[in-house]
Scaffold this motif. Structure first.
Motif, PDB file in Angstrom:
ATOM      1  N   GLY A   2      62.516 -47.256 -60.964  1.00  0.00           N
ATOM      2  CA  GLY A   2      62.646 -48.417 -61.825  1.00  0.00           C
ATOM      3  C   GLY A   2      63.042 -49.625 -60.993  1.00  0.00           C
ATOM      4  O   GLY A   2      63.827 -49.500 -60.050  1.00  0.00           O
ATOM      5  N   PHE A   3      62.478 -50.790 -61.304  1.00  0.00           N
ATOM      6  CA  PHE A   3      62.816 -52.003 -60.562  1.00  0.00           C
ATOM      7  C   PHE A   3      62.605 -53.203 -61.472  1.00  0.00           C
ATOM      8  O   PHE A   3      61.867 -53.158 -62.472  1.00  0.00           O
ATOM      9  CB  PHE A   3      61.980 -52.121 -59.285  1.00  0.00           C
ATOM     10  N   GLY A   4      63.262 -54.301 -61.136  1.00  0.00           N
ATOM     11  CA  GLY A   4      63.118 -55.486 -61.965  1.00  0.00           C
ATOM     12  C   GLY A   4      63.959 -56.632 -61.451  1.00  0.00           C
ATOM     13  O   GLY A   4      64.665 -56.530 -60.448  1.00  0.00           O
ATOM     14  N   SER A   5      63.883 -57.756 -62.193  1.00  0.00           N
ATOM     15  CA  SER A   5      64.587 -58.956 -61.781  1.00  0.00           C
ATOM     16  C   SER A   5      64.580 -59.950 -62.933  1.00  0.00           C
ATOM     17  O   SER A   5      63.799 -59.823 -63.894  1.00  0.00           O
ATOM     18  CB  SER A   5      63.895 -59.572 -60.557  1.00  0.00           C
ATOM     19  N   ARG A   6      65.419 -60.947 -62.843  1.00  0.00           N
ATOM     20  CA  ARG A   6      65.325 -62.130 -63.726  1.00  0.00           C
ATOM     21  C   ARG A   6      64.421 -63.137 -63.006  1.00  0.00           C
ATOM     22  O   ARG A   6      64.676 -63.496 -61.854  1.00  0.00           O
ATOM     23  CB  ARG A   6      66.705 -62.717 -63.977  1.00  0.00           C
ATOM     24  N   VAL A   7      63.387 -63.559 -63.714  1.00  0.00           N
ATOM     25  CA  VAL A   7      62.327 -64.330 -63.074  1.00  0.00           C
ATOM     26  C   VAL A   7      62.122 -65.673 -63.790  1.00  0.00           C
ATOM     27  O   VAL A   7      62.203 -65.767 -65.020  1.00  0.00           O
ATOM     28  CB  VAL A   7      60.999 -63.529 -63.093  1.00  0.00           C
ATOM     29  N   ARG A   8      61.820 -66.700 -62.982  1.00  0.00           N
ATOM     30  CA  ARG A   8      61.415 -68.009 -63.532  1.00  0.00           C
ATOM     31  C   ARG A   8      60.322 -68.572 -62.624  1.00  0.00           C
ATOM     32  O   ARG A   8      60.434 -68.555 -61.405  1.00  0.00           O
ATOM     33  CB  ARG A   8      62.600 -68.980 -63.593  1.00  0.00           C
ATOM     34  N   SER A   9      59.233 -69.058 -63.264  1.00  0.00           N
ATOM     35  CA  SER A   9      58.155 -69.683 -62.469  1.00  0.00           C
ATOM     36  C   SER A   9      57.573 -70.855 -63.272  1.00  0.00           C
ATOM     37  O   SER A   9      58.260 -71.845 -63.495  1.00  0.00           O
ATOM     38  CB  SER A   9      57.082 -68.642 -62.119  1.00  0.00           C
ATOM     39  N   ARG A  10      56.337 -70.700 -63.751  1.00  0.00           N
ATOM     40  CA  ARG A  10      55.679 -71.677 -64.629  1.00  0.00           C
ATOM     41  C   ARG A  10      54.949 -70.912 -65.707  1.00  0.00           C
ATOM     42  O   ARG A  10      54.563 -69.755 -65.512  1.00  0.00           O
ATOM     43  CB  ARG A  10      54.661 -72.514 -63.827  1.00  0.00           C
ATOM     44  N   ASP A  11      54.737 -71.535 -66.828  1.00  0.00           N
ATOM     45  CA  ASP A  11      54.031 -70.854 -67.914  1.00  0.00           C
ATOM     46  C   ASP A  11      52.612 -70.457 -67.519  1.00  0.00           C
ATOM     47  O   ASP A  11      52.025 -69.548 -68.109  1.00  0.00           O
ATOM     48  CB  ASP A  11      53.972 -71.742 -69.163  1.00  0.00           C
ATOM     49  N   ASP A  12      52.048 -71.132 -66.546  1.00  0.00           N
ATOM     50  CA  ASP A  12      50.683 -70.828 -66.129  1.00  0.00           C
ATOM     51  C   ASP A  12      50.616 -70.270 -64.711  1.00  0.00           C
ATOM     52  O   ASP A  12      49.539 -70.219 -64.106  1.00  0.00           O
ATOM     53  CB  ASP A  12      49.807 -72.081 -66.218  1.00  0.00           C
ATOM     54  N   HIS A  13      51.777 -69.833 -64.187  1.00  0.00           N
ATOM     55  CA  HIS A  13      51.803 -69.274 -62.836  1.00  0.00           C
ATOM     56  C   HIS A  13      52.669 -67.997 -62.830  1.00  0.00           C
ATOM     57  O   HIS A  13      53.894 -68.077 -63.008  1.00  0.00           O
ATOM     58  CB  HIS A  13      52.379 -70.286 -61.826  1.00  0.00           C
ATOM     59  N   ALA A  64      55.926 -61.965 -64.648  1.00  0.00           N
ATOM     60  CA  ALA A  64      56.162 -62.865 -65.782  1.00  0.00           C
ATOM     61  C   ALA A  64      55.684 -64.259 -65.417  1.00  0.00           C
ATOM     62  O   ALA A  64      55.690 -64.645 -64.240  1.00  0.00           O
ATOM     63  CB  ALA A  64      57.645 -62.886 -66.135  1.00  0.00           C
ATOM     64  N   ALA A  65      55.233 -65.006 -66.423  1.00  0.00           N
ATOM     65  CA  ALA A  65      54.877 -66.419 -66.267  1.00  0.00           C
ATOM     66  C   ALA A  65      55.674 -67.188 -67.300  1.00  0.00           C
ATOM     67  O   ALA A  65      55.339 -67.186 -68.487  1.00  0.00           O
ATOM     68  CB  ALA A  65      53.376 -66.629 -66.458  1.00  0.00           C
ATOM     69  N   SER A  66      56.761 -67.817 -66.865  1.00  0.00           N
ATOM     70  CA  SER A  66      57.653 -68.493 -67.804  1.00  0.00           C
ATOM     71  C   SER A  66      58.465 -69.541 -67.066  1.00  0.00           C
ATOM     72  O   SER A  66      58.981 -69.284 -65.977  1.00  0.00           O
ATOM     73  CB  SER A  66      58.590 -67.474 -68.463  1.00  0.00           C
ATOM     74  N   ALA A  67      58.555 -70.717 -67.701  1.00  0.00           N
ATOM     75  CA  ALA A  67      59.358 -71.792 -67.124  1.00  0.00           C
ATOM     76  C   ALA A  67      60.841 -71.578 -67.394  1.00  0.00           C
ATOM     77  O   ALA A  67      61.694 -72.233 -66.784  1.00  0.00           O
ATOM     78  CB  ALA A  67      58.913 -73.132 -67.675  1.00  0.00           C
ATOM     79  N   THR A  68      61.131 -70.679 -68.319  1.00  0.00           N
ATOM     80  CA  THR A  68      62.526 -70.296 -68.584  1.00  0.00           C
ATOM     81  C   THR A  68      62.771 -68.918 -67.986  1.00  0.00           C
ATOM     82  O   THR A  68      61.841 -68.115 -67.824  1.00  0.00           O
ATOM     83  CB  THR A  68      62.826 -70.268 -70.093  1.00  0.00           C
ATOM     84  N   THR A  69      64.013 -68.632 -67.685  1.00  0.00           N
ATOM     85  CA  THR A  69      64.326 -67.366 -67.041  1.00  0.00           C
ATOM     86  C   THR A  69      64.162 -66.204 -68.019  1.00  0.00           C
ATOM     87  O   THR A  69      64.679 -66.246 -69.136  1.00  0.00           O
ATOM     88  CB  THR A  69      65.764 -67.386 -66.508  1.00  0.00           C
ATOM     89  N   VAL A  70      63.419 -65.181 -67.578  1.00  0.00           N
ATOM     90  CA  VAL A  70      63.224 -63.977 -68.384  1.00  0.00           C
ATOM     91  C   VAL A  70      63.526 -62.762 -67.519  1.00  0.00           C
ATOM     92  O   VAL A  70      63.425 -62.813 -66.286  1.00  0.00           O
ATOM     93  CB  VAL A  70      61.783 -63.882 -68.928  1.00  0.00           C
ATOM     94  N   SER A  71      63.904 -61.673 -68.171  1.00  0.00           N
ATOM     95  CA  SER A  71      64.159 -60.420 -67.458  1.00  0.00           C
ATOM     96  C   SER A  71      62.935 -59.531 -67.565  1.00  0.00           C
ATOM     97  O   SER A  71      62.410 -59.304 -68.663  1.00  0.00           O
ATOM     98  CB  SER A  71      65.368 -59.688 -68.049  1.00  0.00           C
ATOM     99  N   VAL A  72      62.469 -59.040 -66.430  1.00  0.00           N
ATOM    100  CA  VAL A  72      61.313 -58.161 -66.408  1.00  0.00           C
ATOM    101  C   VAL A  72      61.645 -56.924 -65.579  1.00  0.00           C
ATOM    102  O   VAL A  72      62.468 -56.976 -64.657  1.00  0.00           O
ATOM    103  CB  VAL A  72      60.071 -58.860 -65.811  1.00  0.00           C
ATOM    104  N   SER A  73      61.012 -55.826 -65.926  1.00  0.00           N
ATOM    105  CA  SER A  73      61.206 -54.589 -65.160  1.00  0.00           C
ATOM    106  C   SER A  73      59.995 -53.691 -65.352  1.00  0.00           C
ATOM    107  O   SER A  73      59.174 -53.911 -66.251  1.00  0.00           O
ATOM    108  CB  SER A  73      62.483 -53.854 -65.601  1.00  0.00           C
ATOM    109  N   SER A  74      59.909 -52.686 -64.512  1.00  0.00           N
ATOM    110  CA  SER A  74      58.821 -51.731 -64.591  1.00  0.00           C
ATOM    111  C   SER A  74      59.307 -50.394 -64.074  1.00  0.00           C
ATOM    112  O   SER A  74      60.269 -50.325 -63.294  1.00  0.00           O
ATOM    113  CB  SER A  74      57.624 -52.211 -63.766  1.00  0.00           C
ATOM    114  N   THR A  75      58.657 -49.334 -64.521  1.00  0.00           N
ATOM    115  CA  THR A  75      58.973 -47.978 -64.064  1.00  0.00           C
ATOM    116  C   THR A  75      57.682 -47.272 -63.686  1.00  0.00           C
ATOM    117  O   THR A  75      56.671 -47.406 -64.386  1.00  0.00           O
ATOM    118  CB  THR A  75      59.692 -47.170 -65.159  1.00  0.00           C
ATOM    119  N   ARG A  76      57.702 -46.547 -62.581  1.00  0.00           N
ATOM    120  CA  ARG A  76      56.532 -45.787 -62.182  1.00  0.00           C
ATOM    121  C   ARG A  76      56.961 -44.480 -61.535  1.00  0.00           C
ATOM    122  O   ARG A  76      58.093 -44.343 -61.056  1.00  0.00           O
ATOM    123  CB  ARG A  76      55.663 -46.585 -61.211  1.00  0.00           C
TER     124      ARG A  76
END
Length: 394
Positions: free
Chosen positions: A304-315, A341-353
């Protein structure tokens, strides 16, 4: 012929024949002799050894409780079973100018060997010698010591007598029936044959021919925490470690039986404008973020891995993992397995494999890589509170 038997000859069976051929309440010392000792047990089952328990009942008098015992003679003499059906009192001589040590003993008188015209078992006191540094008196043959008694200088019935709470030293040791589990009290004695068992006060032990080893150690069970300092007997043995973690002996060291989970994280925020995967984030002091793990026997782990991410709504911003074994990259970071994630606001994302087909026992490393969709506008992706967690699968 010197072969002895019991209850075969019509006439002529001697007391010595009977003693030499007893096979009942005895703990073996060698092929012919047994240990001298007390039969265990108590009225309410709370105590290991109640037979011949002794306490002060008057200033100079001790009471010895009822009990049964076995006293081994020389190798040709056999073992003498004795029983005290009711308690008995013993009176000690007054103290001398110096302290002395007396012994309470069970003694066998047998004129066949003593030449003293006596055939009896006696509960008696062997009086020691009073001196500045008193010694325990010698124990004669066919004699079982029960207690040492320190008789202080000058004590008598008229001045308070023997201080029983501090003067009695228990010397009793138990014996059990042939093949029984011996409750250990007092000095630990060697076993007589491989496969003999004893209860060493909370740990069942087996004699392996040279030492007492914990029962699970001998039979393949889990070595208890109380015996966790013992050397392992074989590869694959398990123990409850001093820290409470189940461990397995790998042939050279104790390692966790169920490795992991493995975890790495950082609360340090970083960013990147790279359109290709990079393990280094600007403004982050912890670079790269990685965790190493030992592949389990199942050859598979859940990651499992993840982070709080912020970029651009279209990037889109991506976090993915690289798997390596030493300097060899097993799998490079891929968008297909990324948390994104593509979001100008900070969001939390994660994934498991699931990662499979690993080599059991090999140490692998997972490293976090980051990127943003390539752009000519100088946009950057921000990553905070990043983590990697590895759980071995069964």
């Amino acid at each position: 012929m010197n072969l002895r038997s019991s209850w075969v000859a019509e006439i002529g069976q001697t007391r010595e024949d009977t003693r030499l051929t007893q096979t009942g309440v005895t703990t073996l010392a060698n092929p012919v002799q047994v240990r001298s000792g007390i039969l265990p047990g108590s009225y309410d089952g709370q105590y290991r050894l109640a037979g011949f328990w002794t306490f002060g009942s008057a200033p100079m008098t001790a009471t010895v409780s009822e009990g049964r015992a076995v006293i081994q003679g020389e190798i040709s003499q056999g073992a003498y079973p004795v029983t005290l059906p009711t308690s008995e009192t013993l009176t000690f001589a007054p103290g001398n100018a110096y302290n002395r040590i007396d012994l309470i003993v069970l003694k066998i008188y047998d004129d066949l060997y003593d030449d003293n015209q006596r055939y009896e078992a006696k509960l008696e006191i062997i009086q020691g010698t009073a001196e500045p540094n008193p010694q325990v008196p010698l124990v004669p043959e066919r004699c079982l010591p029960l207690y040492e008694v320190l008789v202080p200088a000058g004590v008598s019935a008229g001045n308070g007598g023997i201080p029983w709470n501090t003067s009695l030293k228990d010397l009793r040791t138990p014996v059990v029936s042939l093949g029984g589990i011996l409750p250990v009290e007092g000095p630990v004695q060697p076993g007589a044959y491989p496969g003999q068992y004893q209860d060493a006060g909370g740990a069942l032990q087996r004699w392996d021919g040279g030492a007492w080893v914990a029962y699970p150690s001998a039979l393949g069970g889990i070595v208890p925490n109380s015996a966790s300092s013992l050397t392992a007997s074989y590869t694959g043995q398990y123990r409850d470690s001093p820290t409470g973690v189940l461990q397995r002996w790998n042939g050279t060291a104790w390692v966790p039986a169920v490795p992991g989970p493995y975890f790495a994280d950082t609360a340090d925020q970083g960013e990147t404008g790279s359109g290709t995967y990079t393990a280094t984030l600007e403004k982050r002091a912890t670079n790269p973020l990685r965790v190493s793990f030992v592949a389990p026997p199942s050859k598979a782990v859940a990651v499992g891995f993840g982070s709080r991410v912020r970029s651009r709504d279209d990037h889109y911003a991506y976090m993915a993992l690289e798997l390596s074994l030493g300097s060899t990259v097993i799998s490079a970071p891929l968008d297909e397995y990324a948390a994104m994630a593509a979001s100008a606001t900070t969001v939390s994302v994660s994934s498991t494999r699931r990662i499979s087909n690993l080599t059991p026992g090999a140490t692998y490393t997972l490293t976090a890589f980051f990127r943003i969709v390539p752009n000519t506008l100088g946009y950057k992706a921000s990553f905070d509170n990043s983590f990697i967690k590895v759980d071995p699968l069964p």
